[in-house]
Design an enzyme around this catalytic site. Structure first.
Site, PDB file in Angstrom:
ATOM      1  N   SER B 131      -1.717  34.587  13.728  1.00  0.00           N
ATOM      2  CA  SER B 131      -1.725  36.042  13.614  1.00  0.00           C
ATOM      3  C   SER B 131      -3.181  36.541  13.520  1.00  0.00           C
ATOM      4  O   SER B 131      -3.984  36.162  14.364  1.00  0.00           O
ATOM      5  CB  SER B 131      -0.872  36.471  12.424  1.00  0.00           C
ATOM      6  OG  SER B 131      -0.600  37.848  12.477  1.00  0.00           O
ATOM      7  N   ARG B 183       4.529  47.714   4.129  1.00  0.00           N
ATOM      8  CA  ARG B 183       4.962  46.325   4.137  1.00  0.00           C
ATOM      9  C   ARG B 183       6.330  46.175   4.784  1.00  0.00           C
ATOM     10  O   ARG B 183       6.579  45.228   5.526  1.00  0.00           O
ATOM     11  CB  ARG B 183       4.993  45.787   2.709  1.00  0.00           C
ATOM     12  CG  ARG B 183       5.408  44.336   2.588  1.00  0.00           C
ATOM     13  CD  ARG B 183       4.495  43.399   3.361  1.00  0.00           C
ATOM     14  NE  ARG B 183       4.757  42.009   3.067  1.00  0.00           N
ATOM     15  CZ  ARG B 183       4.147  40.982   3.647  1.00  0.00           C
ATOM     16  NH1 ARG B 183       3.227  41.198   4.579  1.00  0.00           N
ATOM     17  NH2 ARG B 183       4.432  39.753   3.322  1.00  0.00           N
ATOM     18  N   ASP B 273       8.877  36.157  19.067  1.00  0.00           N
ATOM     19  CA  ASP B 273       7.878  37.076  18.501  1.00  0.00           C
ATOM     20  C   ASP B 273       7.833  38.338  19.352  1.00  0.00           C
ATOM     21  O   ASP B 273       7.606  38.277  20.552  1.00  0.00           O
ATOM     22  CB  ASP B 273       6.504  36.373  18.523  1.00  0.00           C
ATOM     23  CG  ASP B 273       5.425  37.099  17.732  1.00  0.00           C
ATOM     24  OD1 ASP B 273       5.615  38.274  17.382  1.00  0.00           O
ATOM     25  OD2 ASP B 273       4.392  36.463  17.471  1.00  0.00           O
ATOM     26  N   HIS B 306       7.695  36.565  14.652  1.00  0.00           N
ATOM     27  CA  HIS B 306       6.263  36.322  14.449  1.00  0.00           C
ATOM     28  C   HIS B 306       6.012  35.388  13.259  1.00  0.00           C
ATOM     29  O   HIS B 306       5.110  34.551  13.279  1.00  0.00           O
ATOM     30  CB  HIS B 306       5.568  37.663  14.231  1.00  0.00           C
ATOM     31  CG  HIS B 306       4.090  37.564  14.076  1.00  0.00           C
ATOM     32  ND1 HIS B 306       3.273  37.088  15.080  1.00  0.00           N
ATOM     33  CD2 HIS B 306       3.266  37.884  13.037  1.00  0.00           C
ATOM     34  CE1 HIS B 306       2.013  37.116  14.658  1.00  0.00           C
ATOM     35  NE2 HIS B 306       1.983  37.591  13.430  1.00  0.00           N
ATOM     36  N   ASP B 307       6.806  35.544  12.215  1.00  0.00           N
ATOM     37  CA  ASP B 307       6.633  34.736  11.002  1.00  0.00           C
ATOM     38  C   ASP B 307       6.924  33.250  11.186  1.00  0.00           C
ATOM     39  O   ASP B 307       6.699  32.469  10.249  1.00  0.00           O
ATOM     40  CB  ASP B 307       7.570  35.240   9.888  1.00  0.00           C
ATOM     41  CG  ASP B 307       6.858  36.178   8.932  1.00  0.00           C
ATOM     42  OD1 ASP B 307       5.636  36.365   9.072  1.00  0.00           O
ATOM     43  OD2 ASP B 307       7.538  36.728   8.041  1.00  0.00           O
TER      44      ASP B 307
END
Lengths: 353, 353
Positions: B131, B183, B273, B306-307
């Site tokens: 990232s 967040r 992602d 993405h994580d």
């Protein structure tokens, strides 16, 4: 096009059991209802739309368009809870001293149905909607199975967990009084990465800002989102946003409900939609077919994301013509049972003074 | 694992020309640097990470892991501007009476480089990050071409317009003081629709709430997001969020810059992602190859979005081993030019008191 404001001066009971003391509904009709009222098509607008279909479906609905006002009469009712002429969430909340009841897709559809007796419409040739409007078209098919031959539901399924997540964070913003931010989150979810890259890439904001020199300087996509947020604050009420997104959240269909459907159902997915992915729309079609419904899948191939049903007029029109042509070849299996048609209009119906 | 707090008591000039009067940096090292310091690997953390790689890459970095601390020494420095031990954006802003300068990926990489002379490291075996960390690994490859043999950049490209849009709306929330909402938007962008459906589906919040009965009652995914928002408010500073997302926005690579790279570059995409789509990572690999860089593409196949580089330890480890094994077969074409190694450490270097 003509517009009618209705006021029902009798209590309207919501699915929750709570009562609204009156219901006002704004209805817009494009095209001319024929003598026996057999050429009506019901249209459901999307989350922030109004009954003025011609405004938001410009190029899709007109004389000679895919939705042809020279042949058919298109009826659209502003949702119960919306703020474009109908009883708005804000007015409901005010009367109830700050308490906002839950309004469901069933409630919205039933409020629509209040009008049909007045209009003399016993059955719709088709019921069409995109996004929340697509949910409502399906809800209508379940709740009023005898009232439509054809359902066209575009870019709509019960919300996935991602859809629920996006509505949740939008309402977080709304509860902080920040409808602009809610709108910006929504706009991002309505567009596709490719579309944004084509349109904005990494260009600086077109007003001459330079993202490299200060925190307030934006990229072009940032300026675009801010513009949308500001425009939205001017045109939409925060309470309606809360009410309708909650109705979206709660929309779901059990197998028992789906089996009530008698209309043909055309489901339309959008190739680049990530809010209501095409694969989810296809899965819903498969589920309907398994449950014995005559359901077909059609696809808008577009980079425009969820919004393609509004913005990609050419593809939206092509798919609508494809569905309409199919229908002309093979009309609905189920026909209207006139004896049941008017049961729907519960409560007294009175014309607005 | 051991940790060092450095303080550089000389002015640090940012790319913008603005001066910071000192720079504090926290550095964590896992594994043992060998006598000639030739077994060091530099790791860049992600947006909200710290220098404690073992905390956020648990299972990926350990004795016997894909990143094997029994062989190599992994060095990670908390970013300039982050709030996990280094000079934080909040402290910078305070000293400058509310003005937050722009800190770029170049500035962050250069601050890292301040340490290497002190540590006695002349070259890294590899530089790795995911990232924002992947952006920084690429920035390092451009700015310090002689200092690494191998670059492994995971789920990172210059931000697309969609990525810029997502950062923009997160900063909108941050400027309203609402880091929780920022967040939540971020978490949504880090996950995939399929992952959310598998984990949460349309289940009500696990604490017994019932979304059908009240506006405050949440679905499970809503409860999950709220929990993440609250936990984040406790652990991260709003000014760091603004500073680092801006650095992300500005990260970009010209052809001239890319041609400076001498290391082998392994780019890793993640199949699900949508913040940094795998197709964008592949396009970047193609661009690097066209510009004469020895670049390869690898893929994490995972539903974790993405994580996945953090959460899918098995796939992340598999891909890292694949890259490391490839490298053992065909070592880097370019070798270290020792005469240039120490030029980087501009400004005086003093050990923290």
């Amino acid at each position: 096009m003509f517009e009618i404001d209705f006021r029902f001066n009798e209590p309207f009971e919501l699915e929750s059991g709570e009562l609204l003391d009156e219901v006002r509904l704004r209805c817009t009709i494009y095209g001319k209802l024929n003598a026996d009222k057999s050429n009506a098509v019901l249209v459901f607008h999307a989350l922030t739309g109004s009954s003025r279909v011609g405004d938001w479906w410009n190029g899709v609905l007109c004389d000679g368009c895919a939705l042809d006002t020279s042949e058919l009469a298109f009826v659209c009712v502003n949702y119960l809870g919306s703020s474009y002429g109908s009883t708005s969430a804000r007015s409901i909340k005010k009367k109830r001293r700050g308490d906002l009841p839950i309004v469901t897709t069933r409630d919205i559809v039933r409020a629509n149905a209040l009008l049909f007796e007045y209009l003399g419409i016993e059955k719709f040739r088709a019921v069409i909607g995109g996004s929340v409007g697509g949910m409502l078209a399906l809800q209508f098919a379940v709740d009023y199975p005898e009232l439509a031959d054809e359902i066209i539901s575009i870019a709509a399924t019960p919300l996935s967990a991602m859809g629920l997540a996006l509505n949740h964070i939008q309402r977080h913003a709304v509860r902080k009084g920040d409808i602009e931010l809610a709108r910006k989150i929504a706009v991002v979810s309505y567009k596709s990465p490719r579309q944004f890259d084509t349109r904005f890439a990494r260009k600086p904001n077109r007003n001459g800002e330079d993202p490299g020199i200060g925190h307030e300087h934006r990229f072009d996509v940032g300026g675009y989102l801010d513009h949308h947020g500001e425009a939205f604050r001017e045109r939409f009420e925060i309470e309606s946003y809360e009410l309708i997104t909650k109705a979206m959240d709660l929309f779901d269909l059990t197998d028992v409900e789906i089996r009530k459907i008698r209309a043909n159902v055309s489901l339309v997915g959008i190739s680049s939609d990530w809010l209501f992915p095409a694969s989810d729309v296809k899965s819903l079609r498969d589920r309907l077919v398994r449950l014995g419904i005559n359901a077909t899948y059609h696809q808008i191939d577009s980079d425009d994301g969820h919004d393609a049903f509004l913005s990609d007029v050419a593809e939206m029109s092509r798919v609508l013509r494809e569905i309409i042509d199919d229908e002309r070849k093979e009309p609905a299996r189920h026909f209207f049972d006139a004896s049941k048609g008017l049961e729907l209009c519960r409560g007294g119906i009175r014309r607005a003074a």
